[in-house]
Design an enzyme around this catalytic site. Sequence first.
Site, short mmCIF file in Angstrom:
data_model
loop_
_atom_site.label_atom_id
_atom_site.label_comp_id
_atom_site.label_asym_id
_atom_site.label_seq_id
_atom_site.Cartn_x
_atom_site.Cartn_y
_atom_site.Cartn_z
N GLU A 1 3.08 -11.93 -12.58
CA GLU A 1 2.47 -13.11 -11.97
C GLU A 1 3.08 -14.39 -12.50
O GLU A 1 3.51 -15.25 -11.72
CB GLU A 1 0.96 -13.13 -12.24
CG GLU A 1 0.19 -12.03 -11.54
CD GLU A 1 0.06 -10.76 -12.36
OE1 GLU A 1 0.87 -10.58 -13.32
OE2 GLU A 1 -0.82 -9.94 -12.05
N ASP B 1 -4.46 -3.59 -2.00
CA ASP B 1 -5.41 -2.85 -1.17
C ASP B 1 -6.68 -2.44 -1.92
O ASP B 1 -7.74 -2.26 -1.33
CB ASP B 1 -4.74 -1.62 -0.51
CG ASP B 1 -4.15 -0.62 -1.50
OD1 ASP B 1 -4.28 -0.83 -2.73
OD2 ASP B 1 -3.55 0.38 -1.04
N THR C 1 0.84 -1.20 0.00
CA THR C 1 0.00 0.00 0.00
C THR C 1 0.88 1.25 0.00
O THR C 1 2.07 1.16 0.27
CB THR C 1 -0.94 0.00 1.22
OG1 THR C 1 -1.83 1.10 1.14
CG2 THR C 1 -0.18 0.06 2.54
N TYR C 2 0.31 2.37 -0.37
CA TYR C 2 1.06 3.63 -0.31
C TYR C 2 0.10 4.77 -0.03
O TYR C 2 -1.10 4.65 -0.27
CB TYR C 2 1.88 3.86 -1.59
CG TYR C 2 1.07 4.08 -2.87
CD1 TYR C 2 0.33 3.05 -3.42
CD2 TYR C 2 1.07 5.32 -3.51
CE1 TYR C 2 -0.41 3.23 -4.58
CE2 TYR C 2 0.35 5.51 -4.68
CZ TYR C 2 -0.39 4.47 -5.21
OH TYR C 2 -1.12 4.65 -6.35
N1 UDP Z 1 1.25 0.11 -4.85
C1 UDP Z 1 2.23 0.63 -4.02
N2 UDP Z 1 3.01 1.66 -4.48
C2 UDP Z 1 2.82 2.22 -5.70
C3 UDP Z 1 1.83 1.71 -6.53
C4 UDP Z 1 1.07 0.64 -6.09
O1 UDP Z 1 2.37 0.18 -2.90
O2 UDP Z 1 3.53 3.17 -6.03
C5 UDP Z 1 0.41 -0.99 -4.37
C6 UDP Z 1 -1.06 -0.65 -4.40
O3 UDP Z 1 -1.47 -0.06 -3.19
C7 UDP Z 1 -1.70 -2.00 -4.63
C8 UDP Z 1 -0.64 -2.75 -5.45
O4 UDP Z 1 0.60 -2.08 -5.19
O5 UDP Z 1 -1.94 -2.67 -3.42
C9 UDP Z 1 -0.93 -2.75 -6.95
O6 UDP Z 1 -0.99 -1.43 -7.41
P1 UDP Z 1 -2.10 -0.92 -8.44
O7 UDP Z 1 -3.45 -1.22 -7.90
O8 UDP Z 1 -1.81 0.49 -8.78
O9 UDP Z 1 -1.76 -1.85 -9.68
P2 UDP Z 1 -2.75 -2.56 -10.71
O10 UDP Z 1 -3.84 -3.20 -9.91
O11 UDP Z 1 -3.26 -1.49 -11.58
O12 UDP Z 1 -1.88 -3.53 -11.40
#
Ligand code: UDP
Length: 339
Positions: free
Chosen positions: A284, A184, A94-95
Amino acid sequence: MARPALSHRRWPQPQQVSWRRSLTRFFLCFLAGLLLGFSPFLHVDEAQTAVSSSAADESPPPPPPFAKLATIPLWKRHGDAVHGGKLLIIVTPTYNRAFQALYLSKLGQTLRLVPPPLLWLVVEAGPASAETAALLRTTGVMFRHLVTGKNLTNNKDRGVHQRNAALEHIEIHHLDGIVYFADDDNVYTVELFQRMREIRRFGTWSVGMLSQGKSKAILEGPVCNGSQVIGWHTNEKSKRLRRFHVDMSGFAFNSTILWDPDRWHRPFPEKIRQLDSVKEGFQETTFIEQLVEDESQMEGIPDGCSSIMNWHLHLEAEDLFYPRGWRTPKNLEVTIPVT
Ligand code: UDP
Ligand code: MN
C-alpha cells in the site's frame, strides 16, 4: 296524395315467421359468441400497442426484471434523481476457490445498493471461471470481467498483478472516475461508496482490521482534523518502517492521476503500478507514494475520520470442496429417502 295501400302487401305466413326469426336469432347469437370469444385476444393486442408506444416515448421505461439489469445501460435504469454523481471504478481481484461465490455475491449485493454510475472491474487470476462469469451476469451491477494471463507467482503478491491489469485498463480507456481497490473478501458499507464520491485527488479513511495474526493492528488509517490528515493509526511493528499507514481497502483516488499527469503536476512520467518486488505490508505505502507527495495532498473522510466504514477480514478455506459451478447434477451419496 294517395298513400300506397299496404293491404295488398303479402305478409308472411305464421310458420315462415318462426323459421326466419329463429334463423336470425341463431345468427346474432353466433356472432355475439364469436366476438366474446375473441375479446381477450383483442385486449392483449391493445396492451401490446400501449407498451410499444410508451417505449417510443422520451421518458425511461420502468426497470425490467432483476436478471435483465446487467445488460441495460445504467443511465437507462435509473432516473437522474437517484444518480450518484461521480463514476466509481471498483477494482476487485479474485480467484477461483470455495469462498469465491460467497465473497462475490456478498460484494455484488452491496454494490447493487450503491447509486450509479458504478463500474465493477473484476479481475480474475488465470482463466476466467464459469462461476464468476455466471455470478456477475446476475448481480445487476455494471461490470467488466478481466483476466490476467499470469497466475500467482508468489504468495505475498496476492492480487497485485490483477490490480495492475485493472490500472492498465483504466489508463488505456481513459476511464474518468474514482478508483477503489475492493478485495473480494472484505466487508463494505454502502455509505463508504457514497463518501468516496467526495474525493478530489486522494481520499483515505480508517479500516477495522479483523484479520488475525498477520498484523496486530485493530485499526489502520488516518487521524484527522476535519479533512486534514495529521497522523496515522498503526501498530508498533510497522510504525517506523512505512511512510503511510493505510490498508489496501482504506483509500481511493482520482483515475485521471493515472493517465493525465500534467493535470496533477506529477513529476514522474512512469506508469503508476503496484510492485511485486516489495515486502509484504509495503504494498500500500509504495503504491500511495506514487500518487501523492505527502499528507497535504490527502483528504481524510468523513470529516474527523472517526467512522469505520469497512472491515478487512481474513477467513480462508483454500482446500474446501465445492460442486462445479455450484450445481449438483447428481445427488450426494449420503441422502435419506423419505419413507
Ligand atoms: N487474490 C487473488 N489471487 C490469489 C490470492 C488473492 O486474486 O492467489 C485476491 C483475493 O481474492 C483478494 C485479494 O487478492 O481479493 C487479496 O487477497 P487476500 O484476501 O488473500 O489477501 P489479504 O487480505 O490476506 O492481504
Ligand atoms: Mn483479504
